[in-house]
Structures are given as structure tokens and as C-alpha cells.
Design an enzyme around this catalytic site. Sequence first.
Site, mmCIF file in Angstrom:
data_model
loop_
_atom_site.group_PDB
_atom_site.id
_atom_site.type_symbol
_atom_site.label_atom_id
_atom_site.label_comp_id
_atom_site.label_asym_id
_atom_site.label_seq_id
_atom_site.Cartn_x
_atom_site.Cartn_y
_atom_site.Cartn_z
ATOM 1 N N GLU A 1 55.559 -31.229 75.531
ATOM 2 C CA GLU A 1 56.290 -30.610 74.438
ATOM 3 C C GLU A 1 56.220 -29.172 73.841
ATOM 4 O O GLU A 1 57.050 -28.244 73.661
ATOM 5 C CB GLU A 1 56.346 -31.569 73.378
ATOM 6 C CG GLU A 1 56.766 -33.016 73.660
ATOM 7 C CD GLU A 1 58.148 -33.210 73.873
ATOM 8 O OE1 GLU A 1 58.951 -32.281 73.831
ATOM 9 O OE2 GLU A 1 58.722 -34.334 74.086
ATOM 10 N N ARG B 1 58.815 -26.331 74.993
ATOM 11 C CA ARG B 1 59.872 -25.711 73.788
ATOM 12 C C ARG B 1 59.361 -24.367 73.187
ATOM 13 O O ARG B 1 60.193 -23.532 73.025
ATOM 14 C CB ARG B 1 59.646 -26.917 72.429
ATOM 15 C CG ARG B 1 60.345 -28.155 73.080
ATOM 16 C CD ARG B 1 60.486 -29.074 71.788
ATOM 17 N NE ARG B 1 60.668 -30.470 72.020
ATOM 18 C CZ ARG B 1 61.193 -31.305 71.329
ATOM 19 N NH1 ARG B 1 61.806 -30.935 70.167
ATOM 20 N NH2 ARG B 1 61.386 -32.611 71.810
ATOM 21 N N ASP C 1 61.896 -38.423 84.109
ATOM 22 C CA ASP C 1 63.058 -37.510 84.775
ATOM 23 C C ASP C 1 62.641 -35.905 85.152
ATOM 24 O O ASP C 1 63.110 -35.708 86.493
ATOM 25 C CB ASP C 1 64.041 -37.469 83.472
ATOM 26 C CG ASP C 1 63.075 -37.208 82.028
ATOM 27 O OD1 ASP C 1 61.789 -36.849 82.330
ATOM 28 O OD2 ASP C 1 63.703 -36.992 80.923
ATOM 29 N N GLU D 1 71.687 -33.819 77.653
ATOM 30 C CA GLU D 1 71.555 -34.052 79.039
ATOM 31 C C GLU D 1 73.203 -33.761 79.751
ATOM 32 O O GLU D 1 73.421 -33.248 80.733
ATOM 33 C CB GLU D 1 71.068 -35.200 79.302
ATOM 34 C CG GLU D 1 69.364 -35.256 79.180
ATOM 35 C CD GLU D 1 68.781 -35.106 77.951
ATOM 36 O OE1 GLU D 1 67.814 -34.666 77.542
ATOM 37 O OE2 GLU D 1 69.727 -35.792 77.135
ATOM 38 N N THR E 1 63.473 -27.423 81.446
ATOM 39 C CA THR E 1 63.993 -28.425 80.836
ATOM 40 C C THR E 1 64.388 -28.628 79.462
ATOM 41 O O THR E 1 65.161 -29.511 79.034
ATOM 42 C CB THR E 1 62.937 -29.755 81.203
ATOM 43 O OG1 THR E 1 63.903 -30.948 81.338
ATOM 44 C CG2 THR E 1 61.912 -29.749 80.233
#
Length: 614
Positions: A206, A210, A344, A513, A600
Site C-alpha cells: 500500500e 500510493r 489481481d 476499477e 495500480t
Amino acid sequence: MSKLPYSTKDVHYDNDKFRHRSHFKVLSQSLTNSSTRISCSLGKFLMLLLISGVACLFLMNKSSPALETNSVQNATFTEFTEVAYQRPPRLWRRPPRLPPRLTPDEMHKKGSSLDDSKWVSRQQKVKEAFNHAWSGYKSFAMGFDELMPLSKRGTDGLGGLGATIIDALDTAMIMGENDIVKEASSWIEKNLVSRINERGQVNLFETTIRVLGGLLSAYHLSIGGNNSTNPEMLLEISKVLGDRLLLAFSSSSTPIPFSDVYLRDKVARTAPDRLSSTSEVSTLQLEFNYLSEISGDPKYYSQGMKVLEHMRSLPKVEGLVPIYISPQSGQFSGENIRLGSRGDSYYEYLIKIWIQQKNRRDTDLKYLYEMYTEAMRGVRHRLVRKSIPKGLVFVGELPYGSQGDFSPKMDHLVCFLPGTLALGATKGMTKKKAIESNLLSNDDIENLKLAEDLAKTCFEMYEVTSTGLAPEIAYFQIKGENENGPHGGNTSSEYLNDIVIKHLDRHNLLRPETVESLMYLHRITENPKYREWGWQIFEAFEKYTKVESGGYTSLDDVTSVPPPKRDKMETFFLGETLKYLYLLFGENDVLPLDKYVFNTEAHPLPIIGLVDEI
């Protein structure tokens, strides 16, 4: 006889060339096509000539009452032109200039000014939404990771590094919101290094996607001319954070990093179950690769890429992998295979890292493309099914591995896949150009078709609910099985009976998404329907998640109206959802897909090897 597209008075209008034919052409065609041969004697000809001459004299010499008065004789030239002059009537009248009749799709392709104006206006609405989201965060949660818009306070759920500020920074830069850029940059410069040195536990994945991804993207965009940020400052902080995150790699005895880093203590540890998510350890490389590129230090690239080099050698099921991996053994753990949570972005980064490294695609990184291609064949063979009764194409799961039962469960997270499939098929160019250049393999063609089918399913997951917003998880009815559970609540939906939404899965977290995939598919296929679907989703967000005092909130139940609210605005709503909507409604040459790759978390990074061209 079929009806003509224009009235008979317009038969001489040359629609094919969109211009008027000459009078001579009209007369000559009339004489040629006449069924009666015209013959006339010399006398008839002279009589016709005489009548024509008289008519011309009459028209030329007809006097105007205005010219016979003394006042007009003394009038100025302006008065004369405005009052006295009367244009003689035309002997030949041109047909009206009619536009060609186009289908709606053709109108979109031609890019009419009316259509352009509509999308400019809608893009502005997204910018206003971003400002509203930021205003709530700034007012009630500045410096915290996330905003709780209903209780009007902040919360630190991502380690306390001010994640919303960094996630939103490049969105503000892309939108040209310079005041927000200055506020965010100033906070980062004054606070982020001390936060990195003082804070405790953060998740490697994360924090990389980010915070590190946001810093690196802002660095690149600031190099491009945004004077509200200091690129040198952003690079230095990126290296400080990157060095601390490398502890997750150096602490492990295998190439698989630990999941958590304790920033203040400068140590890394595994999760309580001693496992890492497959997606977590394989979704760091875009960021670490770019950090090596701009810092000149290869250690970030080396540590990140050895994960994928190791995973290359591990056993797979037609390219598909379990969702857990052990840092102790370096082996996959369990048999659960899915493209939802924890699985994913492994598949997403296989193709994106290959695209990012332009100069290495055909050499030492060719294996990434091969792994991606094999995995997508496995998805098509093992995981793709159609719902009943209406036949929605979806991607399910194998919770007990290749020998276990198939589950018709699809996370909203899986809706990243249409965009990734389209990107992998055309490598960022338009579908039309790829076809004309004969660049699509059979796998590319199948993947592009699957991308469009899945995008429709992802949109219908929104359309089927009472609020027009998708649930976190959906189940699909399939032949031979009957999923018990309630529907989405929109009884007018054609797919109401295909989709089951269970009680614990009805929440919506403002996820990006689906709109991410709509942006990719609009740019690649140039089909306007993806913009229209995106606008419907945006309107639903505006209607049901907007908080008047500032910010947007997650929902507990998308199947009921009004929906109960959850009191949290995820950082990715500013960093991803609104960014992708803004790009969807804008021009395709802004951050073009053949020059940038989005991590992502939607942070755009330049393709390495094209840096000088951007």
C-alpha cells in the site's frame, strides 16, 4: 420505392463532395436527361431571345422610389447602400446547403463541436467533484491518511503518512488545480520526511503504490513544467522512503519480501500468518524501476525484479497462481486462484512492467510477456463463464485450485481486467491502428473481445442496483447451479436475474476499477459508449455519495434507496476514480497510453526509453 434522404428540390446537391454543383452542370444534366428532344425553329428562337432581352431591361432599369427623391440624392453613401440598393432577384436559385446525414457513431467519430462541448462540460463536473472532495479533506482531515466525511474528522489507516495528500497530488496537477498542488506540495516538503522517521508499521504494498507511486508521478509531472512543485525535493523524499521500504526485501531469506515495514525502527516483519499476498509482492516493480531510473541507483530495480524472476520458476496452473506466497520458503501457499483481492495486480504488472521497459522488451524481460500471455489463456480457459439467462461474460474463481469446484463469484476489483486486456492487446495504440498495421495476434484479438465483454458486465454490476453503484462482490447464476440471494433492486435491469448480491457484499467503497477500464477501452476502441457509461456512474456517485459539508462517502448497501453510509473516503477516490473519469472525458493525447503506464493506483509513470520524447 424507398424514400430519398433529401427532398426533390435538392436533387442537384452533391452530397458526396459536400459542395454545390455549378449552374452549367445543372443545366447540362437537365438537357441530357430530358426524355423529349427539344427542337425549335429560328423564329421561335428569336422570339425567346426577344422576351429574354425585354425581361433583362425591365429588371435593370426598374427605378426605386427612394432614388427619385431629393433627400436620397443628397444622402450619404451609407444611407444609399442601406436604403436605395435592392439586389435583383436570382434567375438561378441554389439548393440549401444540407449537412450529410450521419449515424450517432459517425457523429462521435467526426467529433462535432456540440459533442466536444458536452464532454468538456462533463470533465469540468469531475474537476468540481475533485475540489469538493479535497475541500472536505482539507477542512477536517489535513495530514491524516483519510477523511471520515460524516463525522468530519481524519483517520490514519495507512501508517500516518498523509496518504490522501500524496495520492491526490498528481490528480490535481493533471487537472491544473494549482492551489491544491501548492497546498499538497507544501505539506509534503514540511512534514513527510519527519513522518517517515517517526511513524510505525506500514504495509509494503500500500505504501509503495500510493505514497511512493504518488511521489514519483508528481516528480515526473513537475519536471514537465509544473512550477508549483519542487522535483528535487520529491526525488529526495522518494529515495528516503524507497530505502526504508527496501528493508522488506533485505529482511527476507528468499526473494519474496516481508509484508510490513516498521519505519521508525527500521525493521520489517511478516504478517501474523507469515504469508504475503501474491499481488502485494509482485506489484512494486513499476515504482522501484522508475526510482532506479531517475536516481541512477540500480538497487531498487534489482530488489523488485528478483521477485518476478523467482516467481517465473514456480509451478502454475496454465499461468494462473495462488493468492498467497511464503517469504520463508519462497513457494506459493494454498490453492486459491482468483483475479480479485490478493491476486489481481500480479497479472496487471506482468504486462505493465514489460511495457514500461521499452528497451528490454525483446531481451531479458521477454519472459514477462510470455507469462502474461499464458496467464490470459488460462483465464479464458479456466475462469471465464457466461451467466444465465442473459449471458453476461464474467471471471470466476477456483477457491480450491484447479481440481476443485468453480465459484461464480466476481469481485469489483476484477474490473481492472478489461483495461489491462485491452492495453496488453494493442500496447496502447488504438484498435483501428493496430488492425491496420496487422499487429494483433490471435491471442490479442481474443483478449480484446474478452475485454469488451467484461467491461459490459462490470457496467451492468452498476446498472442492476437501485443506486446505480456496484457492490463490492457479485455472484452470477450459471447453468447447473442456483445461487441463492437477493438481486440488485433495479427491476428494470435486463440482467436482474443474472446477478446475485449477497447481504455482506452490498457495500461500495468508491472503487475505481470499472471507470479505469472504461478509460482504457474508450481510448483504444474509440467507442463513445464507454464515456456514456462512465457519465452514468459519475452521476450516481454525485447523487448518493456526496457529502454537502465536503468529501464523498462509502456506502453500506447499494441495493436500497437511500443507501446507508459508511463514513469513509478512501484515498483512491481522489487518486484513481476521479482521475480516470477526468481522463475518460478528456482528450486522448493527455498522458497517452503509448507513452505512459499507470501503476495500480493510477499514478502515471513514463515508459522508460521514451523519457526524452515526452
